[in-house]
Design a protein around this motif. Structure first.
Motif, PDB file in Angstrom:
ATOM      1  N   TYR A   5     -36.937  -2.462  -4.896  1.00 23.58           N
ATOM      2  CA  TYR A   5     -35.993  -1.454  -4.428  1.00 23.58           C
ATOM      3  C   TYR A   5     -34.655  -1.490  -5.162  1.00 23.58           C
ATOM      4  N   VAL A   6     -34.017  -0.321  -5.168  1.00 22.69           N
ATOM      5  CA  VAL A   6     -32.572  -0.244  -5.439  1.00 22.69           C
ATOM      6  C   VAL A   6     -31.936  -0.437  -4.064  1.00 22.69           C
TER       7      VAL A   6
ATOM      8  N   HIS B  19     -32.049  -3.141  -2.110  1.00 23.65           N
ATOM      9  CA  HIS B  19     -32.649  -4.107  -1.191  1.00 23.65           C
ATOM     10  C   HIS B  19     -31.554  -5.133  -0.895  1.00 23.65           C
TER      11      HIS B  19
ATOM     12  N   THR C   7     -18.420   6.147   6.124  1.00 27.73           N
ATOM     13  CA  THR C   7     -18.304   7.585   6.406  1.00 27.73           C
ATOM     14  C   THR C   7     -17.249   7.807   7.484  1.00 27.73           C
TER      15      THR C   7
ATOM     16  N   LEU D  24     -13.818   7.267   6.061  1.00 31.96           N
ATOM     17  CA  LEU D  24     -13.292   8.441   5.347  1.00 31.96           C
ATOM     18  C   LEU D  24     -12.787   9.485   6.352  1.00 31.96           C
TER      19      LEU D  24
ATOM     20  N   THR E 199     -21.421  12.502  -6.270  1.00 33.27           N
ATOM     21  CA  THR E 199     -21.174  11.424  -5.316  1.00 33.27           C
ATOM     22  C   THR E 199     -22.221  11.529  -4.222  1.00 33.27           C
TER      23      THR E 199
ATOM     24  N   ALA F   1     -21.898  11.604   1.743  1.00 28.45           N
ATOM     25  CA  ALA F   1     -20.906  11.109   2.709  1.00 28.45           C
ATOM     26  C   ALA F   1     -19.486  11.543   2.328  1.00 28.45           C
TER      27      ALA F   1
ATOM     28  N   ASP G  72     -12.786   7.046  -2.752  1.00 25.95           N
ATOM     29  CA  ASP G  72     -14.034   6.565  -2.180  1.00 25.95           C
ATOM     30  C   ASP G  72     -14.498   5.430  -3.089  1.00 25.95           C
TER      31      ASP G  72
ATOM     32  N   HIS H  61     -18.703   1.954  -3.780  1.00 25.49           N
ATOM     33  CA  HIS H  61     -19.513   1.158  -4.719  1.00 25.49           C
ATOM     34  C   HIS H  61     -18.703   0.080  -5.429  1.00 25.49           C
TER      35      HIS H  61
ATOM     36  N   HIS I 166     -22.519  -1.142   3.782  1.00 23.71           N
ATOM     37  CA  HIS I 166     -23.876  -0.798   4.214  1.00 23.71           C
ATOM     38  C   HIS I 166     -24.869  -1.817   3.652  1.00 23.71           C
ATOM     39  N   ALA I 167     -26.023  -1.917   4.311  1.00 23.52           N
ATOM     40  CA  ALA I 167     -27.064  -2.874   3.903  1.00 23.52           C
ATOM     41  C   ALA I 167     -27.393  -2.802   2.417  1.00 23.52           C
ATOM     42  N   THR I 168     -27.275  -1.630   1.830  1.00 19.05           N
ATOM     43  CA  THR I 168     -27.654  -1.453   0.423  1.00 19.05           C
ATOM     44  C   THR I 168     -26.529  -1.812  -0.547  1.00 19.05           C
ATOM     45  N   LYS I 169     -25.362  -2.191  -0.033  1.00 14.83           N
ATOM     46  CA  LYS I 169     -24.218  -2.454  -0.906  1.00 14.83           C
ATOM     47  C   LYS I 169     -24.174  -3.930  -1.332  1.00 14.83           C
TER      48      LYS I 169
HETATM   49  N1  T4K Z   1     -19.457   7.102  -0.433  1.00 10.46           N
HETATM   50  C1  T4K Z   1     -20.398   6.800  -1.350  1.00 10.46           C
HETATM   51  C2  T4K Z   1     -20.096   7.077  -2.780  1.00 10.46           C
HETATM   52  C3  T4K Z   1     -21.614   6.255  -0.945  1.00 10.46           C
HETATM   53  O1  T4K Z   1     -22.564   5.969  -1.866  1.00 10.46           O
HETATM   54  C4  T4K Z   1     -21.841   6.004   0.419  1.00 10.46           C
HETATM   55  C5  T4K Z   1     -23.099   5.436   0.863  1.00 10.46           C
HETATM   56  C6  T4K Z   1     -20.815   6.317   1.337  1.00 10.46           C
HETATM   57  C7  T4K Z   1     -19.637   6.858   0.878  1.00 10.46           C
HETATM   58  C8  T4K Z   1     -20.986   6.076   2.808  1.00 10.46           C
HETATM   59  O2  T4K Z   1     -21.146   4.719   3.126  1.00 10.46           O
HETATM   60  P1  T4K Z   1     -21.722   4.309   4.587  1.00 10.46           P
HETATM   61  O3  T4K Z   1     -21.250   5.292   5.598  1.00 10.46           O
HETATM   62  O4  T4K Z   1     -23.224   4.270   4.460  1.00 10.46           O
HETATM   63  O5  T4K Z   1     -21.139   2.929   4.789  1.00 10.46           O
HETATM   64  C9  T4K Z   1     -28.116   4.800   0.831  1.00 10.46           C
HETATM   65  C10 T4K Z   1     -27.174   4.271   1.896  1.00 10.46           C
HETATM   66  O6  T4K Z   1     -27.635   4.572   3.202  1.00 10.46           O
HETATM   67  C11 T4K Z   1     -25.771   4.729   1.730  1.00 10.46           C
HETATM   68  O7  T4K Z   1     -24.946   3.835   2.455  1.00 10.46           O
HETATM   69  C12 T4K Z   1     -25.344   4.690   0.276  1.00 10.46           C
HETATM   70  N2  T4K Z   1     -24.030   5.235   0.052  1.00 10.46           N
HETATM   71  C13 T4K Z   1     -26.325   5.450  -0.583  1.00 10.46           C
HETATM   72  C14 T4K Z   1     -25.951   5.410  -2.050  1.00 10.46           C
HETATM   73  O8  T4K Z   1     -27.584   4.831  -0.451  1.00 10.46           O
HETATM   74  P2  T4K Z   1     -30.152   6.381   0.899  1.00 10.46           P
HETATM   75  O9  T4K Z   1     -30.437   7.655   1.610  1.00 10.46           O
HETATM   76  O10 T4K Z   1     -30.424   6.329  -0.549  1.00 10.46           O
HETATM   77  O11 T4K Z   1     -30.826   5.153   1.678  1.00 10.46           O
HETATM   78  P3  T4K Z   1     -32.329   4.659   1.745  1.00 10.46           P
HETATM   79  O12 T4K Z   1     -32.673   4.484   3.176  1.00 10.46           O
HETATM   80  O13 T4K Z   1     -33.203   5.518   0.913  1.00 10.46           O
HETATM   81  O14 T4K Z   1     -32.216   3.216   1.108  1.00 10.46           O
HETATM   82  C15 T4K Z   1     -32.030   3.039  -0.278  1.00 10.46           C
HETATM   83  C16 T4K Z   1     -32.968   1.958  -0.761  1.00 10.46           C
HETATM   84  O15 T4K Z   1     -32.585   0.721  -0.208  1.00 10.46           O
HETATM   85  C17 T4K Z   1     -34.420   2.202  -0.381  1.00 10.46           C
HETATM   86  O16 T4K Z   1     -35.174   2.342  -1.545  1.00 10.46           O
HETATM   87  C18 T4K Z   1     -34.845   0.963   0.402  1.00 10.46           C
HETATM   88  C19 T4K Z   1     -33.691  -0.011   0.319  1.00 10.46           C
HETATM   89  N3  T4K Z   1     -33.319  -0.577   1.621  1.00 10.46           N
HETATM   90  C20 T4K Z   1     -32.569   0.158   2.484  1.00 10.46           C
HETATM   91  C21 T4K Z   1     -32.186  -0.383   3.694  1.00 10.46           C
HETATM   92  C22 T4K Z   1     -31.337   0.440   4.650  1.00 10.46           C
HETATM   93  C23 T4K Z   1     -33.731  -1.849   1.942  1.00 10.46           C
HETATM   94  O17 T4K Z   1     -34.451  -2.483   1.155  1.00 10.46           O
HETATM   95  N4  T4K Z   1     -33.327  -2.400   3.132  1.00 10.46           N
HETATM   96  C24 T4K Z   1     -32.551  -1.723   4.020  1.00 10.46           C
HETATM   97  O18 T4K Z   1     -32.171  -2.274   5.072  1.00 10.46           O
HETATM   98  O19 T4K Z   1     -28.614   6.052   1.171  1.00 10.46           O
END
Ligand code: T4K
Length: 397
Positions: free
Chosen positions: A22-23, A25, A77, A80, A99, A102, A171, A174, A197-200
């Motif tokens: 994953y990206v 993970h 989010t 912000l 971007t 969010a 913002d 990252h 977030h978990a992905t950061k």
């Molecule tokens: N501003 C920017 C520029 C952002 O990139 C973000 C969030 C925000 C603001 C807002 O931050 P937060 O409100 O979330 O704190 C993901 C994240 O949910 C999101 O936080 C993040 N950016 C964005 C870039 O990526 P998705 O829709 O791509 O998530 P998802 O569920 O497809 O997960 C991405 C990958 O991570 C998957 O391939 C699986 C892996 N993963 C995910 C989770 C949640 C894991 O391996 N374990 C996990 O627990 O948005």
């Protein structure tokens, strides 16, 4: 190892990986330290509302960013949104479209209009002249975005905002631990926002933080994120519940403990991607500036279809079939997403050009050097045989 196109899983071959790569993970935390903190929290029965671990987390994030104030929140989010509300922004807020949703959603949620402008296609940062051209009498603020942890043009934006009397926020979701001209991200503009977030790179399950040297703004946000409760009772501006709880803080602190280790691992992964893909014509790993501090968390490649003969989307489909879950961060760009696409149709040529070509690759502490070599082997063969793969795909369809 893949040798020919028949070996690819999209054409019936066996996927290269048994388990998905994953990206985003989550990075591996020290469980003993995490459980010590959680046990301490449970022993003391203080779970949220500005608890001791949340305060410790805020102090550490403020120190890392070189600022006086940090308010941790439930996610970035909401952070912000709190900024928009606390700064009493109105009308239009200018931001890049390249971007995550969010950024504009947080502004729109509060009834303001995000105005998208184009980017510098070399690295994805907002084009300052495009920002300037987008300013109207309704503009109240500019939101810069440090896309993939690469700082945007902070100095130029600060000058522009000062000259035009606009608020400036970043913002920095990252960009924890990164720098611009040696100065830590976190101290630019009126305030910056991190995501945990978990992905950061550093995660608190979910979490965010606003960092600023504006003491008054910080105090206002602290009150607004706790229902508007302040020193002198309730805030006239209302409030919400945007608090950061102690379990999240325990995770955030434990993750921060390992941040230097994560960065080293990520840098090694980045350098390996660069060397493994160096000879692959039409594929470029978007660079980090080696003179700056970087967290190396998002490793992004750019695919030039004219050269490779295979589109970014087909390459991504092929990688997914191999269980390599590369992500097209951020495509479509925000101006091409609902509700923005219908409400204000616009064209942003540089943004569309870059968004169609980029692919974030698996990395982080769960991704090994051997994994990366295998991923790069797939990319290399897919690109060498790009035209054949594209033709075969058309035939199959
Ligand atoms: N501003 C920017 C520029 C952002 O990139 C973000 C969030 C925000 C603001 C807002 O931050 P937060 O409100 O979330 O704190 C993901 C994240 O949910 C999101 O936080 C993040 N950016 C964005 C870039 O990526 P998705 O829709 O791509 O998530 P998802 O569920 O497809 O997960 C991405 C990958 O991570 C998957 O391939 C699986 C892996 N993963 C995910 C989770 C949640 C894991 O391996 N374990 C996990 O627990 O948005």
């Amino acid at each position: 190892m893949k040798r020919d196109i028949e070996d690819f899983a999209i054409f019936g071959g066996r996927p290269a990986f048994l388990h998905p790569l994953y990206v985003g993970h989550p990075n591996i935390v020290d469980r003993d330290r995490l459980f010590d903190r959680l046990n301490w929290t449970l022993d003391n029965q203080w779970l949220t509302n500005g608890g001791p671990l949340a305060r410790e987390f805020e102090d550490r994030v403020a120190e890392l960013s070189g600022v006086r104030n940090c308010v941790a929140t439930c996610n970035a989010t909401v952070a912000l949104q709190l900024l928009v509300h606390a700064a009493e922004l109105t009308g239009e807020v200018i931001m890049p479209s390249m971007t995550f949703a969010a950024t504009p959603h947080s502004v729109r949620w509060l009834g303001l209009t995000p105005v998208f402008c184009d980017i510098d296609p070399r690295y994805g940062g907002v084009d300052v002249s495009a920002v300037e051209a987008s300013i109207t009498e309704r503009t109240s603020a500019i939101f810069g975005v440090h896309l993939w942890g690469r700082p945007c043009a902070v100095d130029e934006l600060e000058k522009l905002a000062a000259a035009r009397g606009l608020r400036l926020f970043f913002d920095a979701a990252h960009a924890l631990g990164c720098s611009s001209k040696g100065r830590p991200i976190g101290g630019f503009g009126d305030a910056e926002v991190f995501s945990f977030h978990a992905t950061k790179v550093v995660n608190a399950f979910e979490g965010g933080a606003i960092v600023t040297d504006d003491d008054e703004l910080a105090q206002r946000i602290r009150s607004l994120h706790n229902f508007g409760i302040g020193m002198e009772g309730f805030n006239a501006a209302g409030g919400t519940n945007g608090k950061f709880n102690e379990a999240a803080a325990a995770m955030g602190l434990t993750s921060l403990d390992s941040f230097p280790k994560y960065t080293r691992h990520n840098q090694g992964n980045y350098e390996l991607y660069r060397s493994e893909l160096a000879g692959v014509a039409g594929v470029r790993v978007i660079e980090f500036d080696p003179e700056e501090r970087n967290n190396y968390h998002y490793i992004v490649i750019e695919v030039d279809r004219e050269v490779t003969g295979i589109s970014r989307d087909l390459l991504m489909e092929l990688l997914h079939a191999e269980r390599v879950q590369a992500k097209p961060y951020f495509s479509p760009a925000c101006h091409e997403l609902e509700p923005y696409r219908s409400q204000r149709p616009i064209r942003l040529p540089h943004t569309e050009w870059l968004a169609a070509r980029v692919l974030a690759m698996p990395t982080g502490t769960t991704v090994s050097r051997e994994d990366i070599r295998r991923v790069c082997n797939i990319v290399r063969i897919a690109v060498e045989r790009g035209r054949d793969i594209t033709a075969r795909r058309r035939q199959d369809a």
